[in-house]
Structures are given as C-alpha cells and as structure tokens.
Write an enzyme that holds these catalytic residues in place. Structure first.
Site, short mmCIF file in Angstrom:
data_model
loop_
_atom_site.label_atom_id
_atom_site.label_comp_id
_atom_site.label_asym_id
_atom_site.label_seq_id
_atom_site.Cartn_x
_atom_site.Cartn_y
_atom_site.Cartn_z
N TYR A 133 0.83 -1.21 0.00
CA TYR A 133 0.00 0.00 0.00
C TYR A 133 0.86 1.26 0.00
CZ TYR A 133 -3.30 3.61 1.34
OH TYR A 133 -4.03 4.77 1.36
N LYS A 137 1.44 3.70 -3.28
CA LYS A 137 0.96 5.09 -3.25
C LYS A 137 2.10 6.06 -3.53
CE LYS A 137 -2.72 6.38 -2.37
NZ LYS A 137 -3.90 6.68 -3.24
#
Length: 313
Positions: A133, A137
C-alpha cells in the site's frame, strides 16, 4: 468550474462530488461500481469506469480531475494494489490531457519505521515500506506527476474519517473486545486525523490552484493533531460503546501482528486480521503532519477534529 471525480462511488470521492455540487460546480462522477445513489454524488451524472480498462467513450471536457480512486487497503494481493494505485492513476491522468490533476495520496508514503513528527512534504517518499500500500501510493505520486507534468497537485491526508467511512471507524470498532478497545502504545501519542469534509474542501482548493498553474504536494489534515487516547474515547462515547482503550506495548504488538498476518494468509482470508504490522506502526507512535504549505499556498482552513454525530456514521 468543471471537474471529473474518479472513485466517486467511494467514501472520499462521493464527499468531493457533494462538496463541488454544493459550490455550484459542474461535476462528472466516475467509479468502478455499476451505479451509485444520486445523493452520494450530489446528483452529479455518474458513469461506471474501471481505470484498468478502456476509458468510456466521449469523456467530458473538464478543467480539473480529482483522482480519488485506488486501493485503500493494507491487505490483499500486492499486484492488485499496485495496479489499482499506479496504473489506475496513470490512466486517469492520461484520459484528460490538459486538465489540472488533483491526486489524493496518503500520509502512508512517509517512513513507516519511525515516528512521523509534524512531517513536511519533502520527507517523502522514502526507500522502505512495510507493505504494497505505502510503496504503491508513493509510486502513484510519481506516476501522477509524470503523466500530468506541470499540472498536478498531490494531497496527503492521514486517517480519513467521517460519514460513510468504510475503513478507519469500522477498524476501530472491530478492535473492541468486551469492554476493551485494544490499541497499541500508551495512548499519549499524537496523531493527525483528516475529516472527509476537510479533505473534500482541500480537493476543491487544489483543483482551483492547479487550474491557476500551481503544482506540488501538500499535507492536509484537521486543524491540529489530537491525542490518541482522547480521540478513541470520543469515538466510543459518540457511538455509545461501553468500553475503554486498553494498550498493548509495541514490543508485544508487533510479534502478535506478524503471527496474525501469517495465519490469515495461510487460511486464505480476504479480510485483514484485526491487528496488522501496518496498523501497529500507525498506532504506536506519533503520526503528525505539518500543513503549513497547504494553508499558505492553497488557502486551506481546516476545521478541528470532531466526532460529533458519529453515532450515525
């Protein structure tokens, strides 16, 4: 002002649509779901669009895109998270050539292995992340800046909460065991939170700024950090939950989270365990952001953290 909003069927994207419509803007809403309630997007026209597939025909002319779509989980197949966050971002930016591009990122791009103490924007991205994650990102920020060079504003909120929250509040309430809310650390650590209303306000300011030629990265949070224990007690009180925070020391929580993750993977569970290393890292130490740049450049004036009305969220 004419904007397109991706991820409009989700939590943040829906809030952006409603705020823009309330401001009198022309809004075009896009999301992966086949349909969404008209009220969720403020009555804006809605079209289904999987950003990993071809763009819908006849996309509208817009002044700015507010990109809220992407994977928001710290649990799941890494390749799917990377595709949603990086390829999806690149495709959204390229679909609207010439439009200003507001990319909603996350404070998870800061170093997860040390406290984040009033972090400034230049402190991220970093070279190490605990999972796909944060890493994806960070890569998505680069993809946005490259695909929409010179016309991108990146926003980094932390711990978004509010009406319609499907991630933070459910996770907090899911940690309640009997009359205990199991947390990590000692409760005295400060955290920056971001109400979805503040985030939506920041997105509109960013769209206006990007249209004027402003580009760059900005932290966006509530007006001031809060103490974790006080925030948790306020949530429990507003929700009418008869429980109190109970804190696990970090040295105990980390191995427990590692075991829980291993067990969940071996069992093939789609849902994350109640305690993950990512969650431990974000709860156990200070996680605060400096929002000076957003105040000065975007004119961002956020409201303070509040859980009033949380019983109806």
């Amino acid at each position: 002002m004419r904007i397109a909003v991706t991820g409009a069927s989700g939590f943040a994207g829906g809030a952006v649509c409603r705020a823009a419509r309330a401001a009198g803007w022309e809004v075009h809403a896009f999301g992966r779901r086949p349909a969404t309630a008209a009220g969720h997007v403020g009555g804006a026209p809605y079209r289904s669009w999987d950003l990993l597939g071809p763009a819908p025909p006849a996309l509208p002319e817009v002044d700015a895109v507010v990109h809220c779509a992407g994977a928001v989980t710290d649990w799941g197949p890494p390749e799917e998270i990377w595709a949603a966050n990086v390829a999806g971002t690149r495709n959204a930016a390229r679909a609207f050539p010439g439009a200003a591009f507001v990319h909603v990122s996350t404070a998870s791009v800061y170093d997860p292995f040390r406290p984040t103490v009033l972090a400034r924007e230049e402190e991220a991205p970093v070279a190490r992340y605990v999972n796909a994650y944060g890493a994806s990102k960070a890569a998505a920020e680069r993809a946005a800046a490259e695909a929409a060079a010179g016309r991108t504003v990146i926003l980094r909120p932390h711990a978004v909460y509010g009406p319609g929250d499907t991630t933070l509040l459910p996770r907090v309430l899911g940690a309640v065991r009997g009359r205990r809310l199991v947390a990590v650390g000692d409760g005295r650590q400060r955290v920056s939170l971001t109400s979805v209303d503040n985030l939506a306000r920041a997105c509109l300011l960013a769209a206006e700024a990007a249209r004027r030629g402003v580009h760059g990265t900005f932290n966006v949070t509530d007006a001031e950090p809060v103490v974790l224990d006080e925030a948790l007690r306020a949530v429990l009180r507003e929700r009418g939950v008869d429980a109190e925070p109970y804190y696990l020391p970090l040295r105990l929580a980390e191995p427990v989270a590692a075991v829980a993750e291993t067990a969940a993977r071996l069992l093939g569970r789609a849902r994350p365990p109640r305690l993950t290393r990512y969650a431990v890292g974000h709860l156990a130490v200070e996680r605060t952001l400096d929002i000076t740049a957003a105040r000065q450049v975007l004119g961002y004036r956020p409201a303070p953290t509040s859980f009033t009305g949380a019983a109806d969220w």
